[in-house]
Design an enzyme around this catalytic site. Structure first.
Site: not given
Length: 81
Positions: A18-19
């Site tokens: 992430c992200p």
């Protein structure tokens, strides 16, 4: 599950956390035609909720399915506009 969809492109974001799976998915969706389906392959378990949340909050995309495998999470996103 991919047999259900006519996959236009496969995006491999395995190893990214992430992200980045969402960032790269958005970029790849921008590059396909309306109506086409993008298959996203990820190893980050958080991609299940991250891509779902992104698709729910983003106009022009539809999350068709998510498949949780042993080591790979598959996401199928259609560009709708």
């Amino acid at each position: 599950m991919s047999a259900e969809f006519d996959i236009a492109e496969t995006l491999d974001v395995k190893g990214a956390s992430c992200p980045m799976p969402v960032v790269k998915t958005k970029s790849a969706v921008d590059d396909i035609e309306v109506g086409q389906v993008l298959e996203v392959l990820a190893t980050d378990s958080g991609s299940m909720s991250d891509i779902q949340g992104w698709a729910d909050g983003t106009a022009g995309v539809e999350l068709l399915d998510q498949v949780e495998g042993d080591d790979v999470f598959k996401h199928y996103v259609r560009k709708t506009e």
